[in-house]
Design an enzyme around this catalytic site. Structure first.
Site, PDB file in Angstrom:
ATOM      1  N   ALA A 172     -15.747   3.759  -1.486  1.00  0.00           N
ATOM      2  CA  ALA A 172     -15.336   2.733  -0.526  1.00  0.00           C
ATOM      3  C   ALA A 172     -13.868   2.340  -0.704  1.00  0.00           C
ATOM      4  O   ALA A 172     -13.355   1.507   0.024  1.00  0.00           O
ATOM      5  CB  ALA A 172     -16.214   1.497  -0.675  1.00  0.00           C
ATOM      6  N   ASP A 192      -4.566   0.758  -9.569  1.00  0.00           N
ATOM      7  CA  ASP A 192      -5.994   0.468  -9.740  1.00  0.00           C
ATOM      8  C   ASP A 192      -6.312   0.120 -11.189  1.00  0.00           C
ATOM      9  O   ASP A 192      -6.958  -0.894 -11.475  1.00  0.00           O
ATOM     10  CB  ASP A 192      -6.848   1.672  -9.311  1.00  0.00           C
ATOM     11  N   GLU A 215       0.840  -1.214   0.000  1.00  0.00           N
ATOM     12  CA  GLU A 215       0.000   0.000   0.000  1.00  0.00           C
ATOM     13  C   GLU A 215       0.866   1.252   0.000  1.00  0.00           C
ATOM     14  O   GLU A 215       1.849   1.340   0.738  1.00  0.00           O
ATOM     15  CB  GLU A 215      -0.902  -0.029   1.236  1.00  0.00           C
ATOM     16  N   HIS A 216       0.458   2.199  -0.828  1.00  0.00           N
ATOM     17  CA  HIS A 216       1.181   3.470  -1.003  1.00  0.00           C
ATOM     18  C   HIS A 216       2.601   3.224  -1.507  1.00  0.00           C
ATOM     19  O   HIS A 216       3.521   3.987  -1.206  1.00  0.00           O
ATOM     20  CB  HIS A 216       1.168   4.297   0.295  1.00  0.00           C
ATOM     21  N   SER A 236     -26.190   7.083 -16.181  1.00  0.00           N
ATOM     22  CA  SER A 236     -25.799   6.094 -15.170  1.00  0.00           C
ATOM     23  C   SER A 236     -27.021   5.689 -14.359  1.00  0.00           C
ATOM     24  O   SER A 236     -27.730   6.549 -13.820  1.00  0.00           O
ATOM     25  CB  SER A 236     -24.750   6.683 -14.223  1.00  0.00           C
ATOM     26  N   SER A 267     -12.168   1.285  -5.994  1.00  0.00           N
ATOM     27  CA  SER A 267     -11.849   1.766  -7.346  1.00  0.00           C
ATOM     28  C   SER A 267     -13.011   1.812  -8.316  1.00  0.00           C
ATOM     29  O   SER A 267     -12.906   1.373  -9.460  1.00  0.00           O
ATOM     30  CB  SER A 267     -10.732   0.916  -7.966  1.00  0.00           C
ATOM     31  N   SER A 268     -14.118   2.381  -7.867  1.00  0.00           N
ATOM     32  CA  SER A 268     -15.214   2.551  -8.822  1.00  0.00           C
ATOM     33  C   SER A 268     -14.790   3.496  -9.952  1.00  0.00           C
ATOM     34  O   SER A 268     -15.246   3.350 -11.082  1.00  0.00           O
ATOM     35  CB  SER A 268     -16.469   3.065  -8.119  1.00  0.00           C
ATOM     36  N   SER A 269     -13.893   4.428  -9.673  1.00  0.00           N
ATOM     37  CA  SER A 269     -13.501   5.360 -10.740  1.00  0.00           C
ATOM     38  C   SER A 269     -12.622   4.678 -11.792  1.00  0.00           C
ATOM     39  O   SER A 269     -12.870   4.815 -12.994  1.00  0.00           O
ATOM     40  CB  SER A 269     -12.823   6.611 -10.175  1.00  0.00           C
TER      41      SER A 269
END
Ligand code: GLA
Length: 395
Positions: free
Chosen positions: A125, A174, A33-34, A67, A128-130
């Site tokens: 959340a 992502d 992470e990061h 959407s 990674s919905s984007s």
């Protein structure tokens, strides 16, 4: 589900001939992470939940986007020749940005299109919905316009769109996980070279469980960029002694020898997290490949502690969830994604799943007043077109 989406498309756009359907997953990072924007290693996988897209070409140059998740916004319309970030367009800036970056890089589109999206990833959340909608757009553009483009190139253009068009300074993890995901496998990715290998995630009698704090966090938020700046400062000072381009190229021994060069104590802690986490990720994948799930879980726990104490990106909600998971016998548990809210990822024995979810949920609510959501993870394939047989057979 796909029949429903076809009907939805029909009712929004009044026409459903020549449509194509696509699916792009969300992602969860198991460890590392990061580290991505520091040229280190990550170990994410693609999820079974994600973003569906139903699309067809138009005969004019309009983009018309809808959407199901934001029905109240209606159809968002713009022109292929005028693609600008527009605050009022909110979610639609992601697909618009991808279109713009495809065009800027010489991928030609001879017309506009109309598209209906439906996402099953909880927004905000940290799953990674984007990036999911970006890759859904990418595979859609490839198909609709017959583009000769590789998945890696689509991954890079999607990241560029997020960095430059949307203005979120994320790393490559992502988009890479979502583009390159493989069923039941996670990928160890070197974010400096983009070399990667798949590892089967075989957990014997255990499962991966995501817990959502339901405390949303904005990635564009200043903390993420603050950490990036702190890492850059630390790297600059280490470069006085080391011939490296990123923190990911520095070994633990080199860090311990030269850490005195980092004059600011906080920057030193940030660099420490990145350098130890990078090595921890490589070690963890080795353990998993050897079938040592307890060893892998132990390193997940160490990852969380480092993110909590040295990188300082966890916060009360994530810490409460992870500590409850440890207390309830999880084999490993840590925050996942950017932090400051979002989700945790844990390995839990199958026979304990129900009591685990109940107990951890109760502890969390008692301590924070919030209600957590739990998902048993299915590791799925990357972004793709859904074939007609699937459309007819229903997915
Ligand atoms: C977010 C970013 C990723 C990565 C993680 C932290 O998810 O989008 O690029 O930096 O945070 O590991």
């Amino acid at each position: 589900m796909l029949d429903q989406l076809r009907n939805d498309f029909m009712s929004v756009f009044q026409e459903s001939t020549d449509i194509h359907m696509f699916f792009s997953p969300g992602r969860v990072n198991l460890i590392g992470e990061h580290t991505d924007y520091n040229g280190g290693h990550v170990f994410p996988c693609a999820l079974g939940i994600g973003t569906y897209a139903v699309a067809r070409k138009r005969s004019d140059r309009k983009l018309r986007m809808f959407s199901n998740n934001f029905r109240e916004k209606g159809v968002i319309e713009c022109d292929l020749d005028v693609l600008e970030n527009n605050k009022d367009h909110e979610w639609a800036n992601y697909p618009k940005g991808v279109v713009k970056h495809f065009l800027q890089n010489g991928y030609e589109m001879d017309s506009g299109f109309e598209v209906l999206f439906y996402g099953t990833i909880p927004n905000g959340a940290g799953l990674s919905s984007s990036a999911s909608i970006e890759l859904a757009t990418s595979v859609m553009l490839k198909k609709l316009f017959g583009l000769e483009i590789t998945m890696i190139e689509m991954v890079k253009l999607s990241q560029q769109a997020e960095n430059e068009f949307v203005g979120v300074n994320c790393g490559i993890m992502d988009q890479f996980a979502i583009g390159m995901g493989k069923k039941e496998k996670a990928m160890l990715l070197n974010c400096e070279t983009l070399e990667f290998t798949y590892s089967p995630v075989v957990l014997e009698n255990a499962s991966l469980v995501i817990a959502n704090t339901n405390k949303s966090r904005g990635l564009s938020g200043s903390k993420y960029n603050e950490r990036r700046a702190e890492c850059e400062r630390a790297l600059k000072q280490l470069q006085q002694a080391l011939d490296v381009q990123s923190l990911g190229q520095i070994s633990i021994e080199e860090y311990e020898t030269y850490k005195f060069l980092i004059t600011n104590e906080m920057d030193q802690k940030r660099a420490k997290h990145v350098i130890y986490e990078n090595q921890r990720t490589i070690s963890a994948v080795k353990l998993l490949n050897q079938g040592n799930i307890n060893g892998f879980g132990q390193l997940m726990n160490e990852s969380h502690i480092s993110l909590r104490d040295d990188y300082e990106v966890t916060g009360n909600e994530l810490d409460v969830l992870v500590e409850a998971a440890w207390a309830e016998g999880a084999i490993g548990s840590r925050m996942t994604g950017a932090g400051f809210g979002g989700c945790t990822i844990s390995i839990v024995k199958n026979e304990e799943l129900d009591t685990y979810i109940e107990h951890v949920g109760n502890i969390y609510t008692k301590k924070t007043g919030l209600v957590a959501d739990f998902y048993v993870v299915e590791i799925g394939n990357g972004a793709r077109e859904l074939s007609c047989s699937l459309i007819e057979g229903g997915e």
